[in-house]
Design a protein around this motif. Sequence first.
Motif, short mmCIF file in Angstrom:
data_model
loop_
_atom_site.label_atom_id
_atom_site.label_comp_id
_atom_site.label_asym_id
_atom_site.label_seq_id
_atom_site.Cartn_x
_atom_site.Cartn_y
_atom_site.Cartn_z
N LEU A 85 -17.21 -43.35 -15.38
CA LEU A 85 -16.64 -43.25 -16.72
C LEU A 85 -17.25 -42.06 -17.45
CD1 LEU A 85 -16.63 -46.95 -18.01
CD2 LEU A 85 -14.73 -45.67 -17.00
N SER A 86 -16.43 -41.39 -18.23
CA SER A 86 -16.96 -40.29 -19.05
C SER A 86 -17.79 -40.88 -20.19
CB SER A 86 -15.81 -39.46 -19.61
OG SER A 86 -15.10 -40.23 -20.56
N THR A 87 -18.54 -40.01 -20.84
CA THR A 87 -19.32 -40.46 -22.01
C THR A 87 -18.40 -41.09 -23.04
OG1 THR A 87 -20.91 -38.69 -21.62
CG2 THR A 87 -20.87 -39.64 -23.83
N LEU A 88 -17.26 -40.47 -23.28
CA LEU A 88 -16.32 -41.00 -24.26
C LEU A 88 -15.84 -42.39 -23.85
CD1 LEU A 88 -14.53 -40.50 -26.78
CD2 LEU A 88 -12.84 -39.47 -25.25
N GLN A 89 -15.50 -42.55 -22.59
CA GLN A 89 -15.02 -43.85 -22.12
C GLN A 89 -16.13 -44.90 -22.25
OE1 GLN A 89 -13.77 -42.30 -18.28
NE2 GLN A 89 -11.62 -42.71 -18.77
N ARG A 90 -17.36 -44.53 -21.91
CA ARG A 90 -18.47 -45.49 -22.01
C ARG A 90 -18.69 -45.89 -23.47
NH1 ARG A 90 -22.96 -43.24 -20.98
NH2 ARG A 90 -22.28 -41.31 -20.00
N GLU A 139 -6.09 -41.28 -16.53
CA GLU A 139 -6.73 -41.35 -15.21
C GLU A 139 -7.54 -40.09 -14.90
OE1 GLU A 139 -3.54 -42.14 -15.76
OE2 GLU A 139 -3.05 -44.04 -14.75
N GLY A 140 -7.29 -39.01 -15.64
CA GLY A 140 -7.98 -37.75 -15.37
C GLY A 140 -9.17 -37.50 -16.26
N LEU A 141 -9.55 -38.50 -17.07
CA LEU A 141 -10.62 -38.25 -18.04
C LEU A 141 -12.02 -38.59 -17.53
CD1 LEU A 141 -9.09 -39.49 -21.42
CD2 LEU A 141 -8.96 -37.23 -20.36
N HIS A 142 -12.11 -39.19 -16.35
CA HIS A 142 -13.42 -39.61 -15.86
C HIS A 142 -14.29 -38.39 -15.53
CE1 HIS A 142 -12.13 -38.47 -11.86
NE2 HIS A 142 -11.01 -39.16 -12.06
N ASP A 143 -15.57 -38.66 -15.34
CA ASP A 143 -16.48 -37.59 -14.93
C ASP A 143 -16.11 -37.09 -13.54
OD1 ASP A 143 -17.88 -37.54 -17.24
OD2 ASP A 143 -19.62 -38.64 -16.51
N PRO A 144 -16.56 -35.88 -13.19
CA PRO A 144 -16.22 -35.35 -11.86
C PRO A 144 -16.66 -36.27 -10.72
CG PRO A 144 -17.14 -33.62 -13.24
CD PRO A 144 -17.27 -34.89 -14.01
N ASN A 145 -17.71 -37.05 -10.93
CA ASN A 145 -18.17 -37.96 -9.86
C ASN A 145 -17.42 -39.28 -9.84
OD1 ASN A 145 -19.13 -39.32 -12.03
ND2 ASN A 145 -21.30 -39.10 -11.54
N THR A 184 1.08 -29.84 -12.34
CA THR A 184 -0.26 -30.26 -11.95
C THR A 184 -0.64 -31.47 -12.80
OG1 THR A 184 -0.82 -27.98 -11.46
CG2 THR A 184 -2.65 -29.49 -11.72
N VAL A 185 -1.03 -32.54 -12.14
CA VAL A 185 -1.38 -33.76 -12.87
C VAL A 185 -2.82 -34.11 -12.54
CG1 VAL A 185 -0.79 -36.17 -13.31
CG2 VAL A 185 1.01 -34.53 -12.70
N ASN A 186 -3.64 -34.12 -13.56
CA ASN A 186 -5.07 -34.42 -13.39
C ASN A 186 -5.70 -33.52 -12.31
OD1 ASN A 186 -4.81 -36.38 -15.36
ND2 ASN A 186 -4.29 -37.96 -13.86
N GLY A 187 -5.29 -32.26 -12.33
CA GLY A 187 -5.87 -31.27 -11.43
C GLY A 187 -5.26 -31.22 -10.05
N VAL A 188 -4.25 -32.06 -9.79
CA VAL A 188 -3.64 -32.10 -8.46
C VAL A 188 -2.18 -31.70 -8.57
CG1 VAL A 188 -3.03 -33.61 -6.51
CG2 VAL A 188 -5.19 -33.97 -7.75
N ALA A 189 -1.74 -30.79 -7.70
CA ALA A 189 -0.33 -30.38 -7.71
C ALA A 189 0.53 -31.57 -7.27
CB ALA A 189 -0.13 -29.20 -6.77
#
Length: 165
Positions: free
Chosen positions: A80-85, A71-77, A2-7
């Motif tokens: 950018l995640s808080t960390l990335q911002r 590529e899997g660290l972004h917010d669900p929407n 599973t990569v970034n939540g996708v099989a």
Amino acid sequence: MTVNGVAREVEAPPLARLLDVLRGPMGLTGTKEGCGEGECGACTVLLDGVPVNSCLVAAGQCEGQALTTVEGLHDPNGALSTLQRCFVEDGGAQCGICTPGMLVAADALLRANRNPTEDQVRDAIAGNICRCTGYQRIVDAILHAAKLASQHASTAPQAGPGGAP
Ligand code: FES
Ligand code: FES
């Protein structure tokens, strides 16, 4: 695996480097190659939640496991995640070669420890080399992200019974 939540299924020689499988057949070029020998951390990904150097991991070792790349660290929407911002806003990224690995290592830290000290942040990224920033801006960005996340948690509605707000 599973990569970034996708099989994902991929055919590769079992001893192919995970780094090459990610950047090649999987098309996930966010993970970078710096040294290729486990010294720089540019290729860091999470293997079942644990940061590893993907240049040292055989793809065959990952069968049935969960991988997270930058590529899997972004917010669900998709934002950018808080960390990335915080990396962007606080100057934590310059040339960008170390940035995916730094983000992955920092993300793992903040999941395990929501309120790290500066020393704990420096420990968490000790395996990641940056030739541009002098590290302080990266450390500041991670501490900033931790602070924003804890402020958000303290102002979020409390969950009621059964998890309902
Ligand atoms: S490219 Fe893997 S540690 Fe440097
Ligand atoms: S931003 Fe250039 S190596 Fe870190």
